[in-house]
Motif scaffolding. Structure first.
Motif, PDB file in Angstrom:
ATOM      1  N   ASP A 267     -35.035  16.825 -47.569  1.00  0.00           N
ATOM      2  CA  ASP A 267     -35.058  15.491 -48.168  1.00  0.00           C
ATOM      3  C   ASP A 267     -35.495  14.505 -47.088  1.00  0.00           C
ATOM      4  OD1 ASP A 267     -34.491  12.939 -49.076  1.00  0.00           O
ATOM      5  OD2 ASP A 267     -32.619  13.501 -50.056  1.00  0.00           O
TER       6      ASP A 267
ATOM      7  N   GLU B 295     -30.956  16.697 -45.395  1.00  0.00           N
ATOM      8  CA  GLU B 295     -31.628  15.655 -44.611  1.00  0.00           C
ATOM      9  C   GLU B 295     -31.540  16.087 -43.155  1.00  0.00           C
ATOM     10  OE1 GLU B 295     -28.420  13.210 -46.558  1.00  0.00           O
ATOM     11  OE2 GLU B 295     -29.716  11.618 -45.839  1.00  0.00           O
TER      12      GLU B 295
ATOM     13  N   PHE C 166     -26.810  12.450 -48.772  1.00  0.00           N
ATOM     14  CA  PHE C 166     -27.088  11.574 -49.907  1.00  0.00           C
ATOM     15  C   PHE C 166     -28.444  11.960 -50.477  1.00  0.00           C
ATOM     16  CE2 PHE C 166     -28.706   7.856 -52.120  1.00  0.00           C
ATOM     17  CZ  PHE C 166     -27.631   7.567 -52.936  1.00  0.00           C
ATOM     18  N   HIS C 167     -28.465  12.255 -51.770  1.00  0.00           N
ATOM     19  CA  HIS C 167     -29.727  12.682 -52.384  1.00  0.00           C
ATOM     20  C   HIS C 167     -30.116  11.868 -53.614  1.00  0.00           C
ATOM     21  CE1 HIS C 167     -29.915  15.953 -49.547  1.00  0.00           C
ATOM     22  NE2 HIS C 167     -28.732  16.378 -49.923  1.00  0.00           N
ATOM     23  N   GLY C 168     -29.300  10.873 -53.998  1.00  0.00           N
ATOM     24  CA  GLY C 168     -29.691  10.029 -55.122  1.00  0.00           C
ATOM     25  C   GLY C 168     -28.578   9.838 -56.122  1.00  0.00           C
TER      26      GLY C 168
ATOM     27  N   GLU D  17     -27.553   7.664 -45.286  1.00  0.00           N
ATOM     28  CA  GLU D  17     -26.398   6.983 -45.890  1.00  0.00           C
ATOM     29  C   GLU D  17     -25.091   7.521 -45.311  1.00  0.00           C
ATOM     30  OE1 GLU D  17     -27.201   4.423 -48.053  1.00  0.00           O
ATOM     31  OE2 GLU D  17     -29.160   5.084 -47.327  1.00  0.00           O
TER      32      GLU D  17
ATOM     33  N   LYS E  61     -39.236   5.907 -50.603  1.00  0.00           N
ATOM     34  CA  LYS E  61     -39.092   4.744 -49.726  1.00  0.00           C
ATOM     35  C   LYS E  61     -40.382   4.280 -49.032  1.00  0.00           C
ATOM     36  CE  LYS E  61     -34.120   5.221 -48.842  1.00  0.00           C
ATOM     37  NZ  LYS E  61     -33.557   3.951 -49.285  1.00  0.00           N
TER      38      LYS E  61
ATOM     39  N   SER F 292     -39.260   7.446 -57.428  1.00  0.00           N
ATOM     40  CA  SER F 292     -38.131   7.104 -56.561  1.00  0.00           C
ATOM     41  C   SER F 292     -37.696   8.357 -55.813  1.00  0.00           C
ATOM     42  CB  SER F 292     -36.959   6.601 -57.402  1.00  0.00           C
ATOM     43  OG  SER F 292     -36.478   7.664 -58.210  1.00  0.00           O
TER      44      SER F 292
ATOM     45  N   VAL G 292     -36.679  11.475 -47.835  1.00  0.00           N
ATOM     46  CA  VAL G 292     -36.797  10.178 -48.513  1.00  0.00           C
ATOM     47  C   VAL G 292     -36.579   9.035 -47.524  1.00  0.00           C
ATOM     48  CG1 VAL G 292     -35.699   8.677 -50.251  1.00  0.00           C
ATOM     49  CG2 VAL G 292     -36.257  11.056 -50.809  1.00  0.00           C
ATOM     50  N   GLN G 293     -35.612   9.193 -46.633  1.00  0.00           N
ATOM     51  CA  GLN G 293     -35.358   8.136 -45.643  1.00  0.00           C
ATOM     52  C   GLN G 293     -36.011   8.431 -44.295  1.00  0.00           C
ATOM     53  OE1 GLN G 293     -31.444   5.722 -44.005  1.00  0.00           O
ATOM     54  NE2 GLN G 293     -31.432   6.426 -46.086  1.00  0.00           N
TER      55      GLN G 293
HETATM   56  C1  LIG Z   1     -32.067  10.772 -48.084  1.00  0.00           C
HETATM   57  C2  LIG Z   1     -32.153  10.075 -49.402  1.00  0.00           C
HETATM   58  N1  LIG Z   1     -32.448  10.788 -50.484  1.00  0.00           N
HETATM   59  C3  LIG Z   1     -32.556  10.197 -51.699  1.00  0.00           C
HETATM   60  C4  LIG Z   1     -32.342   8.853 -51.853  1.00  0.00           C
HETATM   61  C5  LIG Z   1     -32.466   8.229 -53.221  1.00  0.00           C
HETATM   62  O1  LIG Z   1     -33.612   7.472 -53.295  1.00  0.00           O
HETATM   63  P1  LIG Z   1     -33.801   6.369 -54.446  1.00  0.00           P
HETATM   64  O2  LIG Z   1     -32.778   5.314 -54.203  1.00  0.00           O
HETATM   65  O3  LIG Z   1     -35.206   5.901 -54.292  1.00  0.00           O
HETATM   66  O4  LIG Z   1     -33.577   7.053 -55.741  1.00  0.00           O
HETATM   67  C6  LIG Z   1     -32.037   8.070 -50.746  1.00  0.00           C
HETATM   68  C7  LIG Z   1     -31.787   6.628 -50.889  1.00  0.00           C
HETATM   69  O5  LIG Z   1     -31.185   5.993 -50.070  1.00  0.00           O
HETATM   70  C8  LIG Z   1     -31.938   8.691 -49.473  1.00  0.00           C
HETATM   71  O6  LIG Z   1     -31.639   7.999 -48.378  1.00  0.00           O
END
Ligand SMILES: Cc1ncc(COP(=O)(O)O)c(C=O)c1O
Length: 394
Positions: A212, A179, A127-129, A184, A241, A93, A214-215
């Protein structure tokens, strides 16, 4: 009996879909401009990805990370080739990928900079989790509510303020985590001048630059990774993601020079890098590597944005339209929740970001026709809602 009420769910039961279309149990079709939350980047039921999973599901599923896997190695090599980084750790994740990055930064600081109590700089509205470390790193109080005591070692600064970073940098500063488009937090792209200055500062002070993605990663902004647009060379990148298009997978990438920081036994996870996830991730990466794919996403993103600007011009509730590629936000002068609800009733799935931002994350395979339809629905609903909602006086 039942679920924890952690999610406020819409009472719509999706049962099928293809590309950017979802179908509920009554057969009603919806245009999906959310992709989960920026997950199903290549669209629902993508034939190549679906087939990759089916094929792997007919073989063995799991042998643990105690045994080598050429599939895992192959996906790691693809990620290294695309990112220019040299070492990969697979997680399940986004939070776990960031957790790995935080652990990596701490160990790196101890080994390389001989800092006993390393500190990581993060930013407001980030937002990092939701794990304890990643929610502590997150620059939003609401995710921390009720979860103290929180781990030490994080410093949260205003996003975009290079002077604040310089002032906060000290002997214990190990890394910066950010980010490049806060998702978020309200779809807020970082100022390129800030990012350049931050990258230069990190280099000068021997601080890890950790992005980061992730998004923003996996093509969302019209680049494999958003940092490629900013022209910087991060030390660490985190992904999740879109990497699995809906199958859980995360990854933490770092420069090859620091490979030894996470030596045998230093970190691990049972499921990370499992065969089903790797088979899907390989198909996703191959698909994203098609020569014209990123240019097409950029074109569609520009087009969606221009159309929104044209159609929503003059609506008093629309404050700003911003974002990168197919990650766009429409800032309203009031809460976006009711707009998302009305759009759902009209058959368009969108998201809220922050409080008052309508967030659009369509699958990257969205068509021009679908974009036109979505913009027309957004215009209709925002307009209608504008007439009924009280607009604050100047
Ligand atoms: C930039 C960012 N980092 C980390 C996360 C956390 O990811 P996860 O929900 O897969 O743990 C998110 C989730 O929205 C995110 O947008």
């Amino acid at each position: 009996m039942g679920l924890f009420p952690t999610y406020l769910q819409h009472e719509i039961h999706f049962v099928d879909g293809t590309g950017a279309v979802l179908v509920d149990e009554s057969g009603k079709e919806y245009l999906d401009f959310a992709s989960g939350i920026g997950v199903v980047n290549l669209g629902h039921r993508h034939p190549r990805i679906e087939q990759a999973l089916i094929t792997q599901a007919q073989g063995i599923w799991h042998t643990s990370n105690l045994f080598a896997s050429s599939l895992q190695q192959e996906v790691a090599n693809l990620l290294c080739k695309m990112s220019g980084l040299g070492a990969v750790f697979f997680a399940n994740s986004g939070a776990e990928a960031n957790e790995a990055a935080i652990k990596f930064a701490r160990r790196w600081a101890k080994m390389v900079k001989i800092i006993q109590e390393p500190e990581i700089i993060t930013f407001q509205r980030s937002f990092h989790g939701r794990t304890l470390a990643t929610l502590t790193a997150t620059g939003q109080d609401k995710v921390k509510d009720g979860f103290s005591p929180l781990p030490a070692g994080f410093r949260i600064l205003p996003y975009g303020d290079i002077q604040a970073v310089k002032q906060a940098t000290g002997a214990t500063t190990a890394a910066v985590l950010l980010e490049l488009v806060q998702g978020e937090g309200g779809v807020r792209p970082a100022d390129p001048a800030f990012v350049q200055a931050l990258a230069a500062w990190c280099r000068e002070k021997n601080i890890l630059l950790m992005i980061d993605e992730v998004q923003t990663g996996m093509g969302r902004t019209g680049h494999w990774f958003a940092y490629q647009k900013y022209g910087i060379e991060p030390d660490v990148v985190t992904l999740a993601k879109g990497l699995g298009n809906g199958f859980p997978v995360g990854a933490m990438l770092a420069k090859a020079a620091w490979k030894e920081v996470l030596g045998p036994g230093s970190h691990g996870t049972t499921f990370g890098g499992g065969r089903l996830a790797m088979a899907v991730a390989r198909a996703v990466l191959e698909e994203l590597s098609q020569p014209s794919m990123m240019a097409e996403i950029r074109d569609k993103g520009t087009w969606l944005r221009q159309l929104l600007e044209k159609e929503l011009r003059g609506l008093t509730s629309v404050q700003e339209i911003r974002g990168e590629g197919l990650m766009l936000g429409i800032e309203l002068n009031t809460s976006a929740g009711p707009v998302v609800k009305s759009l759902l009733e009209q058959g368009l799935v969108t998201l809220v970001a922050g409080e008052n931002v309508l967030r659009l994350l369509p699958p990257l395979v969205v068509t021009h026709g679908q974009i036109v339809r979505a913009v027309s629905l957004i215009k209709e609903v925002v307009q209608e809602w504008e007439w009924t909602a009280p607009v604050p006086a100047d």
